[in-house]
Every structure is written in C-alpha cells, then in structure tokens.
Design a protein around this motif. Structure first.
Motif, short mmCIF file in Angstrom:
data_model
loop_
_atom_site.label_atom_id
_atom_site.label_comp_id
_atom_site.label_asym_id
_atom_site.label_seq_id
_atom_site.Cartn_x
_atom_site.Cartn_y
_atom_site.Cartn_z
N ARG A 66 22.99 -22.76 5.23
CA ARG A 66 23.08 -21.45 5.87
C ARG A 66 21.97 -20.54 5.36
NH1 ARG A 66 24.28 -16.31 5.76
NH2 ARG A 66 25.20 -15.39 7.64
N ILE A 67 21.09 -20.13 6.28
CA ILE A 67 20.05 -19.16 5.98
C ILE A 67 19.85 -18.27 7.20
CG2 ILE A 67 17.59 -18.78 5.59
CD1 ILE A 67 17.47 -21.16 3.82
N ASP A 68 19.96 -16.97 7.01
CA ASP A 68 19.60 -16.01 8.04
C ASP A 68 18.20 -15.51 7.69
OD1 ASP A 68 19.18 -13.90 9.74
OD2 ASP A 68 21.06 -12.87 9.29
N ARG A 76 16.98 -16.07 -0.13
CA ARG A 76 17.06 -16.36 -1.58
C ARG A 76 18.32 -17.15 -1.91
NH1 ARG A 76 15.34 -10.87 -1.48
NH2 ARG A 76 13.13 -10.68 -2.08
N THR A 77 19.46 -16.73 -1.35
CA THR A 77 20.71 -17.43 -1.61
C THR A 77 20.66 -18.86 -1.06
OG1 THR A 77 21.95 -15.36 -1.52
CG2 THR A 77 23.20 -17.39 -1.20
N GLY A 78 20.06 -19.01 0.12
CA GLY A 78 19.96 -20.34 0.72
C GLY A 78 19.13 -21.29 -0.12
N VAL A 79 18.02 -20.81 -0.66
CA VAL A 79 17.18 -21.66 -1.50
C VAL A 79 17.92 -22.02 -2.79
CG1 VAL A 79 15.04 -21.78 -2.84
CG2 VAL A 79 15.02 -20.82 -0.52
N LEU A 82 20.28 -24.71 -1.93
CA LEU A 82 19.55 -25.97 -1.73
C LEU A 82 19.27 -26.64 -3.06
CD1 LEU A 82 17.79 -27.92 0.02
CD2 LEU A 82 15.90 -26.33 -0.34
N VAL A 83 18.79 -25.88 -4.01
CA VAL A 83 18.45 -26.43 -5.32
C VAL A 83 19.70 -26.95 -6.03
CG1 VAL A 83 17.56 -25.86 -7.61
CG2 VAL A 83 16.38 -25.01 -5.57
N ASP A 84 20.81 -26.22 -5.89
CA ASP A 84 22.02 -26.55 -6.65
C ASP A 84 22.86 -27.67 -6.02
OD1 ASP A 84 21.37 -24.61 -8.47
OD2 ASP A 84 22.71 -23.09 -7.61
N SER A 85 22.84 -27.76 -4.68
CA SER A 85 23.85 -28.62 -4.04
C SER A 85 23.30 -29.80 -3.26
CB SER A 85 24.71 -27.77 -3.10
OG SER A 85 23.93 -27.25 -2.03
N ILE A 86 22.01 -29.80 -2.95
CA ILE A 86 21.47 -30.89 -2.14
C ILE A 86 20.62 -31.78 -3.02
CG2 ILE A 86 20.00 -31.48 -0.18
CD1 ILE A 86 20.87 -28.90 1.14
N PRO A 87 21.04 -33.04 -3.16
CA PRO A 87 20.33 -33.94 -4.07
C PRO A 87 18.94 -34.32 -3.57
CG PRO A 87 21.96 -35.16 -2.81
CD PRO A 87 22.15 -33.71 -2.47
N GLY A 88 18.10 -34.74 -4.51
CA GLY A 88 16.77 -35.24 -4.15
C GLY A 88 15.75 -34.14 -3.98
#
Length: 331
Positions: A66-68, A76-79, A82-88
C-alpha cells in the motif's frame, strides 16, 4: 536492435506503481509471464490483487504494497513496510502510476499542500526512487533498472508534444518549485492553474528526472535509468476523468487517423521489454516505437526536447524536488 524473448535476462524482482488497471497491470502480467516477481504499489492492495487475478497472474509471483503516491508520508511508510516485510532484494523499479484530471476548475492538493498531479506523478515517485535506489544498487541482477513512463505530450520533439491544447508542457522559470508550490501557487511556472497542463508538466518532470538520474548516478552505480513511450493507449483508465465523448472519439482517432494506438497488453509488453531485455540495457535513453500499431514495430531512442534534457534545468528540478520531499543529496 529488436529484443526477443530468447534474449531475456534472468528473472528478478521489480516494483511497479499503479497496477490496478491499464499499462501497469499488463506490465505486471508480461513480467510475471517471464518469471519475474512483481511488487505492486497502489493505494488499494485489495483492488490490485483482484485486478491481477482477473488476468490470471499467479499469486505466488506477487506481493502487494500500500502506497499513496500523492502523500509523501505514505511513500515513506510503504518503503519501510517493503524493507521489513517483503523478503529478498529489489532489482528494478517501474514508475507508472499517474493521475490526470483535466476538468478541474481549482487545484486539488496533496496532504503536504502540493498540487495533486505534481505531487503524485512526480514528487511521490521522486521520493520513492531516492529511497529504493540503495536496494536496487545492492542487487546483483543484470537488469538493475529504473524505468519511468513518459508521454508524447511532454516532448515537443514529437507531434503530440507540439499541440497547444490546453498548453504545451513547460516549467517556465521554475518559480512554482522555488515557492514550494504553496497555495495559491499550483503550477511549476508559478502561473495560473491549468489542469491538463499540470499533468503534462508533471510528466515532463518524470522525463527530466530520468535524464538527471543517468547523469548523476549511472556511472557510479551501474543502474540503468531510462524512460519510454509505449504508444498511445487511448482506452486506458487514465482518461476516466475526461468527457465521455472524448473517451469514445480518442481511441477511434488514434486507431484510424494517427495509427498511434496500441493495446494495453502490447504497451505492458513493451514496458516489460525495457525492464528485462538485454537490448534495453542502455542508460539515459527515452525509448519509443516506430510503427506503433504493429506488434513487430521496432524500438528506437527518441530525441528529447531541450525542456526535457537541458542539464541546467534538470539540476534545478532535482534540487527543488529534494527539498520538497524532505531530502538532501546523500540522505
């Protein structure tokens, strides 16, 4: 130098903005068909998942974020998510999402107070690129690329960019940037609000950003920065805010008069080529196609106008954009 499926690089992971419909959705399909994993970035991840399912895109090849893009805090929250929850890692980024509201009488504003076309199409993406570049730079993939969707209407070297309806893309003296787009200022030039031109100006900023990324960062990072115009996707939902008669006549005109019409599927395939195929591993290029109606139309490097390629203008747009998104070089 036409690209072919046999010349594709190995599959990687790409983030694409604006995948609930249109070119972004079909680029997602084309890249997952190549074996890529796609991270979709949209205001509504549930809608993005449903759209992907409608095209039969395998769920296991997708992550929805989710990014608006019209809200810098959401970027900023979306990135961070991404870093915290999406592997690789992340190998490529496609800047595709856009808003186009040509019937507005008064400017709409982002949560940060910026005119919405500039906030969404340029500034939100500018921040996203800055935040994701370190991840792309760390990738060992052969297709480390940032690909930005341009438009013919923002390039006065092409016929579509010369048409003065409502007005050509032109950032003027950048006084709107210098003033921080603070109300009542809505336009990059500081002049009166024109909604159709606001869209064109934001897309001109996209193409300027591509050129400046190439100048500043390609040699030191090895990342390929390019933009493209895949042809006129005249029936895309981008035009949903135009008059109904325009939505009927514009596709007919592009199919039968200009020959510029391409399907959403073909446009998505062309985006996938620029992301994945070795023939497109050339930084600083704005890709276009010759006979855009035919599937075997050959890509070429389209010359950009001085407004899109002038280094002095680009450096100023970069510096102002860094300030407006709350960053400094090296931050």
């Amino acid at each position: 130098m036409a690209a072919s499926a046999s010349s594709e690089a190995s599959a990687g992971t790409v983030l694409i903005t604006g995948t609930t419909s249109g070119v972004g959705l079909h680029a997602t399909k084309a890249l997952t068909d190549r074996g890529w994993t796609v991270i979709t970035a949209n205001r509504d991840p549930v809608r993005a998942a449903a759209a992907a399912e409608s095209l039969g895109i395998p769920q296991e090849r997708l992550h929805h974020l989710r990014i608006d893009l019209g809200d810098l805090d959401s970027v900023r929250t979306g990135v961070e998510t991404l870093v915290d929850s999406i592997p690789g890692g992340l190998d490529a980024l496609v800047v595709n999402a856009a808003v186009y509201k040509p019937r507005l009488k008064q400017p709409e504003r982002s949560p940060q107070g910026y005119e919405l076309s500039m906030a969404t199409n340029h500034l939100g993406h500018f921040l996203l690129i800055q935040m994701l570049l370190p991840k792309i730079q760390q990738s060992g993939h052969p297709s480390r690329r940032v690909v930005i969707l341009g438009t013919v209407t923002a390039n006065s070297k092409e016929l579509g960019g010369k048409i003065p309806i409502p007005a050509p893309a032109d950032l003027g003296d950048l006084s709107g940037f210098a003033a921080g787009f603070k109300p009542p200022i809505a336009m990059a030039s500081g002049k009166s609000f024109k909604p159709g031109k606001a869209y064109k100006d934001s897309k001109l900023c996209n193409m300027i950003t591509t050129q400046e990324l190439h100048r500043r960062l390609h040699e030191s990072t090895g990342v390929v920065f390019s933009s493209l115009y895949p042809g006129c996707v005249a029936d895309t939902p981008l035009f949903r805010n135009t008059p109904k008669i325009f939505q009927k006549l514009f596709p007919w005109f592009q199919k039968n008069i200009t020959g510029g019409y391409v399907t959403q599927s073909l446009a998505g395939e062309r985006v996938a080529q620029v992301v994945a195929d070795p023939a497109f591993a050339v930084s600083g290029v704005h890709w276009s196609w010759g006979n855009r109606q035919k599937k075997n139309g050959r890509q070429f490097s389209q010359e950009l106008s001085d407004k899109a390629s002038n280094p002095q203008t680009a450096a100023k747009v970069w510096d102002y954009s860094m300030q407006l998104v709350g960053l400094r070089d090296g931050a």
